[in-house]
Design an enzyme around this catalytic site. Sequence first.
Site, mmCIF file in Angstrom:
data_model
loop_
_atom_site.group_PDB
_atom_site.id
_atom_site.type_symbol
_atom_site.label_atom_id
_atom_site.label_comp_id
_atom_site.label_asym_id
_atom_site.label_seq_id
_atom_site.Cartn_x
_atom_site.Cartn_y
_atom_site.Cartn_z
ATOM 1 N N SER A 1 0.848 -1.198 0.000
ATOM 2 C CA SER A 1 0.000 0.000 0.000
ATOM 3 C C SER A 1 0.881 1.244 0.000
ATOM 4 C CB SER A 1 -0.868 0.040 1.262
ATOM 5 O OG SER A 1 -1.458 1.313 1.411
ATOM 6 N N TYR B 1 -0.970 -1.062 10.126
ATOM 7 C CA TYR B 1 -1.112 -1.290 8.676
ATOM 8 C C TYR B 1 0.152 -0.838 7.925
ATOM 9 C CZ TYR B 1 -3.556 -1.106 4.104
ATOM 10 O OH TYR B 1 -3.950 -1.286 2.794
HETATM 11 P P1 NAD Z 1 -11.562 -5.626 0.517
HETATM 12 O O1 NAD Z 1 -11.911 -5.444 1.957
HETATM 13 O O2 NAD Z 1 -12.569 -5.292 -0.517
HETATM 14 O O3 NAD Z 1 -11.048 -7.108 0.266
HETATM 15 C C1 NAD Z 1 -10.222 -7.794 1.143
HETATM 16 C C2 NAD Z 1 -10.584 -9.256 1.091
HETATM 17 O O4 NAD Z 1 -9.694 -9.966 1.973
HETATM 18 C C3 NAD Z 1 -12.013 -9.543 1.571
HETATM 19 O O5 NAD Z 1 -12.674 -10.321 0.602
HETATM 20 C C4 NAD Z 1 -11.815 -10.291 2.873
HETATM 21 O O6 NAD Z 1 -12.787 -11.259 3.143
HETATM 22 C C5 NAD Z 1 -10.448 -10.945 2.658
HETATM 23 N N1 NAD Z 1 -9.822 -11.280 3.937
HETATM 24 C C6 NAD Z 1 -9.662 -10.466 5.013
HETATM 25 N N2 NAD Z 1 -9.081 -11.137 6.021
HETATM 26 C C7 NAD Z 1 -8.879 -12.408 5.560
HETATM 27 C C8 NAD Z 1 -8.315 -13.574 6.137
HETATM 28 N N3 NAD Z 1 -7.841 -13.591 7.397
HETATM 29 N N4 NAD Z 1 -8.263 -14.700 5.382
HETATM 30 C C9 NAD Z 1 -8.727 -14.719 4.119
HETATM 31 N N5 NAD Z 1 -9.273 -13.640 3.521
HETATM 32 C C10 NAD Z 1 -9.352 -12.502 4.242
HETATM 33 O O7 NAD Z 1 -10.238 -4.757 0.292
HETATM 34 P P2 NAD Z 1 -9.553 -4.249 -1.052
HETATM 35 O O8 NAD Z 1 -9.707 -2.783 -1.078
HETATM 36 O O9 NAD Z 1 -9.953 -5.043 -2.232
HETATM 37 O O10 NAD Z 1 -8.015 -4.535 -0.677
HETATM 38 C C11 NAD Z 1 -7.277 -5.624 -1.191
HETATM 39 C C12 NAD Z 1 -5.823 -5.428 -0.798
HETATM 40 O O11 NAD Z 1 -5.340 -4.198 -1.312
HETATM 41 C C13 NAD Z 1 -5.591 -5.368 0.721
HETATM 42 O O12 NAD Z 1 -4.397 -6.022 1.051
HETATM 43 C C14 NAD Z 1 -5.481 -3.883 0.987
HETATM 44 O O13 NAD Z 1 -4.759 -3.605 2.154
HETATM 45 C C15 NAD Z 1 -4.781 -3.422 -0.267
HETATM 46 N N6 NAD Z 1 -4.955 -1.997 -0.592
HETATM 47 C C16 NAD Z 1 -6.202 -1.491 -0.870
HETATM 48 C C17 NAD Z 1 -6.323 -0.137 -1.186
HETATM 49 C C18 NAD Z 1 -7.648 0.498 -1.531
HETATM 50 O O14 NAD Z 1 -7.685 1.706 -1.737
HETATM 51 N N7 NAD Z 1 -8.729 -0.247 -1.627
HETATM 52 C C19 NAD Z 1 -5.177 0.666 -1.190
HETATM 53 C C20 NAD Z 1 -3.945 0.118 -0.896
HETATM 54 C C21 NAD Z 1 -3.845 -1.237 -0.602
#
Ligand code: NAD
Length: 248
Positions: free
Chosen positions: A142, A155
């Site tokens: 991130s 985080y």
């Molecule tokens: P999201 O919450 O939509 O999806 C995350 C998924 O991970 C969910 O489906 C959840 O059920 C699953 N998950 C959580 N804990 C889990 C566990 N212990 N075991 C198995 N599955 C688990 O989030 P997103 O926005 O799609 O983010 C995806 C990745 O991208 C993450 O690592 C997040 O930190 C990173 N990220 C997102 C953003 C953003 O702006 N959305 C920015 C930077 C980084």
Amino acid sequence: MTQRIAFVTGAMGGIGTAVCQAFAKAGHKVVAAYHPQFDNPDEWTKEMAAVGFTGFVLVSGDVSDIESCKAMVADAEAKAGGPIDILVNNAGITKDRMFAKMEKDQWDAVINTNLTSLFNMTKQVSANMASRGWGRIINISSVNGVKGQAGQTNYSAAKAGVIGFTKALAAELAAKGVTVNAIAPGYIATKMVLAIKPEVLQSIIDSVPMKRLGTPEEMGGACTYLASEVAGFMTGATLNINGGLYYQ
Ligand code: NAD
């Protein structure tokens, strides 16, 4: 194109869904890994079919638990009919709080889900990739792991750790045909980000030089590239995909 077996954790979240779709479009067999409590596989499968995507292999488990990861990969390989070629460590959570008020369980949950999960999942596939001489490991970090963010010591530490893990494992596997890279997304228009209060979201958008959020499809495109043959010389890299947001 050689068809590969791609395993995506957090597959039913905002970014994971776009990565699954992008891999399916690229012709890969996609294993969509979901959490048995947090995700709804029936609803997701219906939503995917409605936009023309079918044929995903579904497996469920908890990426913070190594035994669960072992079972998920065994299940995936049996259902997909072969070993995992591409792993995307994408599952992640936030539990934001200023450090003065952060509890140990909030620290542990974020480190275990966002960082220890890379150990748990990658352990199940990396030796096999190395012995077969081809593999792609893609870790989702991130922008807040790169620059640090108030309210996110847990985080930011986990996501910075993802980058360190990526560089170290890349060096170990470089001669084996296995690449290990990270993506550090900025703010992406997923449900989680779109749920932020409108005035706060606007101030986030104003801080991004491109004055917009990224799209999940832009993350899918980056994963497709990193998983491809022509990305074979890139390893240990972090793709910063953030609309120009670095230290603003
Ligand atoms: P999201 O919450 O939509 O999806 C995350 C998924 O991970 C969910 O489906 C959840 O059920 C699953 N998950 C959580 N804990 C889990 C566990 N212990 N075991 C198995 N599955 C688990 O989030 P997103 O926005 O799609 O983010 C995806 C990745 O991208 C993450 O690592 C997040 O930190 C990173 N990220 C997102 C953003 C953003 O702006 N959305 C920015 C930077 C980084």
